[in-house]
Design a protein around this motif. Structure first.
Motif, PDB file in Angstrom:
ATOM      1  N   GLU A  68      -9.169   5.690  -4.082  1.00 25.58           N
ATOM      2  CA  GLU A  68      -9.546   5.430  -2.699  1.00 25.58           C
ATOM      3  C   GLU A  68      -8.407   4.670  -2.020  1.00 25.58           C
ATOM      4  OE1 GLU A  68     -13.190   3.264  -3.242  1.00 25.58           O
ATOM      5  OE2 GLU A  68     -12.155   1.371  -3.516  1.00 25.58           O
ATOM      6  N   ARG A  69      -8.433   4.628  -0.717  1.00 24.68           N
ATOM      7  CA  ARG A  69      -7.306   4.080   0.043  1.00 24.68           C
ATOM      8  C   ARG A  69      -6.938   2.648  -0.351  1.00 24.68           C
ATOM      9  NH1 ARG A  69      -2.917   5.713   1.233  1.00 24.68           N
ATOM     10  NH2 ARG A  69      -1.860   4.352   2.650  1.00 24.68           N
ATOM     11  N   ARG A  70      -7.948   1.794  -0.608  1.00 20.52           N
ATOM     12  CA  ARG A  70      -7.654   0.410  -1.004  1.00 20.52           C
ATOM     13  C   ARG A  70      -6.880   0.366  -2.321  1.00 20.52           C
ATOM     14  NH1 ARG A  70     -12.061  -3.462  -1.707  1.00 20.52           N
ATOM     15  NH2 ARG A  70     -12.824  -1.912  -3.155  1.00 20.52           N
ATOM     16  N   LEU A  71      -7.207   1.264  -3.223  1.00 20.72           N
ATOM     17  CA  LEU A  71      -6.516   1.328  -4.514  1.00 20.72           C
ATOM     18  C   LEU A  71      -5.095   1.844  -4.329  1.00 20.72           C
ATOM     19  CD1 LEU A  71      -7.047   0.765  -7.490  1.00 20.72           C
ATOM     20  CD2 LEU A  71      -7.914   3.081  -7.715  1.00 20.72           C
ATOM     21  N   GLN A  72      -4.922   2.846  -3.507  1.00 21.33           N
ATOM     22  CA  GLN A  72      -3.586   3.368  -3.218  1.00 21.33           C
ATOM     23  C   GLN A  72      -2.704   2.286  -2.594  1.00 21.33           C
ATOM     24  OE1 GLN A  72      -4.481   6.656  -0.646  1.00 21.33           O
ATOM     25  NE2 GLN A  72      -4.892   8.064  -2.340  1.00 21.33           N
ATOM     26  N   ASN A  73      -3.258   1.557  -1.642  1.00 21.11           N
ATOM     27  CA  ASN A  73      -2.502   0.475  -1.012  1.00 21.11           C
ATOM     28  C   ASN A  73      -2.119  -0.595  -2.028  1.00 21.11           C
ATOM     29  OD1 ASN A  73      -2.553   1.600   1.539  1.00 21.11           O
ATOM     30  ND2 ASN A  73      -4.384   0.492   2.170  1.00 21.11           N
ATOM     31  N   ALA A  74      -3.023  -0.921  -2.936  1.00 24.61           N
ATOM     32  CA  ALA A  74      -2.726  -1.932  -3.955  1.00 24.61           C
ATOM     33  C   ALA A  74      -1.593  -1.464  -4.859  1.00 24.61           C
ATOM     34  CB  ALA A  74      -3.979  -2.250  -4.770  1.00 24.61           C
ATOM     35  N   VAL A  75      -1.599  -0.186  -5.232  1.00 21.15           N
ATOM     36  CA  VAL A  75      -0.519   0.342  -6.071  1.00 21.15           C
ATOM     37  C   VAL A  75       0.815   0.199  -5.340  1.00 21.15           C
ATOM     38  CG1 VAL A  75       0.457   2.426  -7.124  1.00 21.15           C
ATOM     39  CG2 VAL A  75      -1.977   1.910  -7.410  1.00 21.15           C
ATOM     40  N   GLU A  76       0.848   0.561  -4.071  1.00 24.18           N
ATOM     41  CA  GLU A  76       2.098   0.478  -3.314  1.00 24.18           C
ATOM     42  C   GLU A  76       2.525  -0.966  -3.061  1.00 24.18           C
ATOM     43  OE1 GLU A  76       2.281   2.907   0.189  1.00 24.18           O
ATOM     44  OE2 GLU A  76       1.584   4.676  -0.917  1.00 24.18           O
ATOM     45  N   ASN A  77       1.580  -1.822  -2.722  1.00 28.01           N
ATOM     46  CA  ASN A  77       1.925  -3.197  -2.353  1.00 28.01           C
ATOM     47  C   ASN A  77       2.133  -4.123  -3.543  1.00 28.01           C
ATOM     48  OD1 ASN A  77       1.836  -2.647   0.420  1.00 28.01           O
ATOM     49  ND2 ASN A  77      -0.372  -2.906   0.446  1.00 28.01           N
ATOM     50  N   ILE A  78       1.585  -3.798  -4.679  1.00 26.96           N
ATOM     51  CA  ILE A  78       1.756  -4.648  -5.864  1.00 26.96           C
ATOM     52  C   ILE A  78       2.749  -4.008  -6.834  1.00 26.96           C
ATOM     53  CG2 ILE A  78       0.617  -5.739  -7.833  1.00 26.96           C
ATOM     54  CD1 ILE A  78      -0.244  -6.839  -5.054  1.00 26.96           C
ATOM     55  N   PHE A  79       2.420  -2.831  -7.362  1.00 24.67           N
ATOM     56  CA  PHE A  79       3.257  -2.244  -8.409  1.00 24.67           C
ATOM     57  C   PHE A  79       4.582  -1.714  -7.870  1.00 24.67           C
ATOM     58  CE2 PHE A  79       4.767   1.267 -11.034  1.00 24.67           C
ATOM     59  CZ  PHE A  79       5.043   0.553 -12.187  1.00 24.67           C
ATOM     60  N   VAL A  80       4.510  -0.850  -6.870  1.00 24.54           N
ATOM     61  CA  VAL A  80       5.739  -0.236  -6.353  1.00 24.54           C
ATOM     62  C   VAL A  80       6.672  -1.317  -5.816  1.00 24.54           C
ATOM     63  CG1 VAL A  80       6.701   1.369  -4.658  1.00 24.54           C
ATOM     64  CG2 VAL A  80       4.643   1.984  -5.932  1.00 24.54           C
ATOM     65  N   PHE A  81       6.112  -2.315  -5.126  1.00 26.66           N
ATOM     66  CA  PHE A  81       6.923  -3.407  -4.595  1.00 26.66           C
ATOM     67  C   PHE A  81       7.615  -4.182  -5.714  1.00 26.66           C
ATOM     68  CE2 PHE A  81       7.569  -7.741  -3.023  1.00 26.66           C
ATOM     69  CZ  PHE A  81       8.304  -7.476  -1.882  1.00 26.66           C
ATOM     70  N   SER A  82       6.937  -4.363  -6.856  1.00 29.80           N
ATOM     71  CA  SER A  82       7.518  -5.138  -7.956  1.00 29.80           C
ATOM     72  C   SER A  82       8.380  -4.292  -8.890  1.00 29.80           C
ATOM     73  CB  SER A  82       6.418  -5.839  -8.751  1.00 29.80           C
ATOM     74  OG  SER A  82       5.606  -4.887  -9.406  1.00 29.80           O
ATOM     75  N   LEU A  83       8.410  -2.989  -8.677  1.00 23.48           N
ATOM     76  CA  LEU A  83       9.160  -2.105  -9.572  1.00 23.48           C
ATOM     77  C   LEU A  83      10.640  -2.460  -9.633  1.00 23.48           C
ATOM     78  CD1 LEU A  83       8.737   0.202 -11.509  1.00 23.48           C
ATOM     79  CD2 LEU A  83       9.021   1.794  -9.618  1.00 23.48           C
ATOM     80  N   ASP A  84      11.217  -2.845  -8.520  1.00 22.38           N
ATOM     81  CA  ASP A  84      12.633  -3.213  -8.510  1.00 22.38           C
ATOM     82  C   ASP A  84      12.889  -4.405  -9.435  1.00 22.38           C
ATOM     83  OD1 ASP A  84      15.242  -2.652  -7.503  1.00 22.38           O
ATOM     84  OD2 ASP A  84      15.089  -4.452  -6.259  1.00 22.38           O
ATOM     85  N   SER A  85      12.070  -5.433  -9.342  1.00 25.43           N
ATOM     86  CA  SER A  85      12.267  -6.606 -10.207  1.00 25.43           C
ATOM     87  C   SER A  85      11.937  -6.286 -11.662  1.00 25.43           C
ATOM     88  CB  SER A  85      11.442  -7.800  -9.709  1.00 25.43           C
ATOM     89  OG  SER A  85      10.077  -7.518  -9.764  1.00 25.43           O
ATOM     90  N   ILE A  86      10.985  -5.395 -11.891  1.00 27.72           N
ATOM     91  CA  ILE A  86      10.660  -4.982 -13.260  1.00 27.72           C
ATOM     92  C   ILE A  86      11.869  -4.281 -13.876  1.00 27.72           C
ATOM     93  CG2 ILE A  86       9.271  -3.390 -14.645  1.00 27.72           C
ATOM     94  CD1 ILE A  86       6.930  -4.002 -12.704  1.00 27.72           C
ATOM     95  N   LEU A  87      12.470  -3.373 -13.134  1.00 29.68           N
ATOM     96  CA  LEU A  87      13.636  -2.645 -13.661  1.00 29.68           C
ATOM     97  C   LEU A  87      14.843  -3.559 -13.821  1.00 29.68           C
ATOM     98  CD1 LEU A  87      13.329   0.708 -11.680  1.00 29.68           C
ATOM     99  CD2 LEU A  87      12.854   0.309 -14.108  1.00 29.68           C
ATOM    100  N   THR A  88      15.014  -4.512 -12.921  1.00 27.13           N
ATOM    101  CA  THR A  88      16.128  -5.449 -13.027  1.00 27.13           C
ATOM    102  C   THR A  88      15.972  -6.338 -14.253  1.00 27.13           C
ATOM    103  OG1 THR A  88      16.394  -5.447 -10.637  1.00 27.13           O
ATOM    104  CG2 THR A  88      17.387  -7.277 -11.820  1.00 27.13           C
ATOM    105  N   ALA A  89      14.750  -6.740 -14.558  1.00 31.22           N
ATOM    106  CA  ALA A  89      14.491  -7.599 -15.721  1.00 31.22           C
ATOM    107  C   ALA A  89      14.528  -6.822 -17.029  1.00 31.22           C
ATOM    108  CB  ALA A  89      13.137  -8.288 -15.572  1.00 31.22           C
ATOM    109  N   CYS A  90      14.446  -5.518 -16.929  1.00 29.31           N
ATOM    110  CA  CYS A  90      14.443  -4.665 -18.115  1.00 29.31           C
ATOM    111  C   CYS A  90      15.823  -4.719 -18.784  1.00 29.31           C
ATOM    112  CB  CYS A  90      14.123  -3.238 -17.671  1.00 29.31           C
ATOM    113  SG  CYS A  90      14.036  -2.040 -18.985  1.00 29.31           S
ATOM    114  N   PRO A  91      15.863  -4.837 -20.119  1.00 30.63           N
ATOM    115  CA  PRO A  91      17.171  -4.801 -20.793  1.00 30.63           C
ATOM    116  C   PRO A  91      17.931  -3.521 -20.422  1.00 30.63           C
ATOM    117  CG  PRO A  91      15.417  -5.297 -22.354  1.00 30.63           C
ATOM    118  CD  PRO A  91      14.764  -4.948 -21.060  1.00 30.63           C
ATOM    119  N   GLU A  92      19.212  -3.669 -20.194  1.00 28.82           N
ATOM    120  CA  GLU A  92      20.006  -2.526 -19.738  1.00 28.82           C
ATOM    121  C   GLU A  92      19.923  -1.343 -20.695  1.00 28.82           C
ATOM    122  OE1 GLU A  92      24.505  -1.653 -18.212  1.00 28.82           O
ATOM    123  OE2 GLU A  92      23.671  -3.662 -17.973  1.00 28.82           O
TER     124      GLU A  92
END
Length: 119
Positions: A68-92
């Motif tokens: 549902e839309r609230r769940l989609q928004n949460a995925v974009e605003n929480i997970f997708v937004f944090s994906l950059d920092s997750i990948l940066t923290a990931c061992p090369e």
């Protein structure tokens, strides 16, 4: 898919998340649910649990596409937004493997978010 169904699926894929997801304050809260799943994805990366990581990432995409839309928004605003920092923290040494496991729908949302922010 509503939030209750999403929580049930998360617990079926990640049984360790049951305790956190079943907390009364988390019932019906898509933001908390996605934060919990994001936290487990980060742990899977840290621990090199690639098979579980793939399942969790596909689950995230499924919720993004079918939720549902609230769940989609949460995925974009929480997970997708944090994906950059997750990948940066990931061992090369693992970054390419982790990036390769990100489903195309989530990766597209990530790229769109980067373009909107002006990177």
């Amino acid at each position: 898919m509503n939030i209750k169904q999403a929580q049930e699926i998360i617990v079926s894929v990640i049984p360790l998340a049951q305790t956190e997801i079943s907390q009364p304050e988390n019932a019906g809260n898509p933001i908390t649910t996605i934060r919990i799943l994001t936290s487990y994805i980060e742990k899977m990366i840290e621990q090199g649990r690639e098979d579980e990581l793939g399942k969790a990432l596909h689950l995230m995409e499924y919720m993004h596409e079918k939720g549902e839309r609230r769940l989609q928004n949460a995925v974009e605003n929480i997970f997708v937004f944090s994906l950059d920092s997750i990948l940066t923290a990931c061992p090369e040494s693992l970054r390419g493997t982790v990036t390769g496991k990100i489903p195309i729908g989530i990766y597209t949302a990530y790229i769109n978010q980067l373009y909107r922010s002006g990177y």
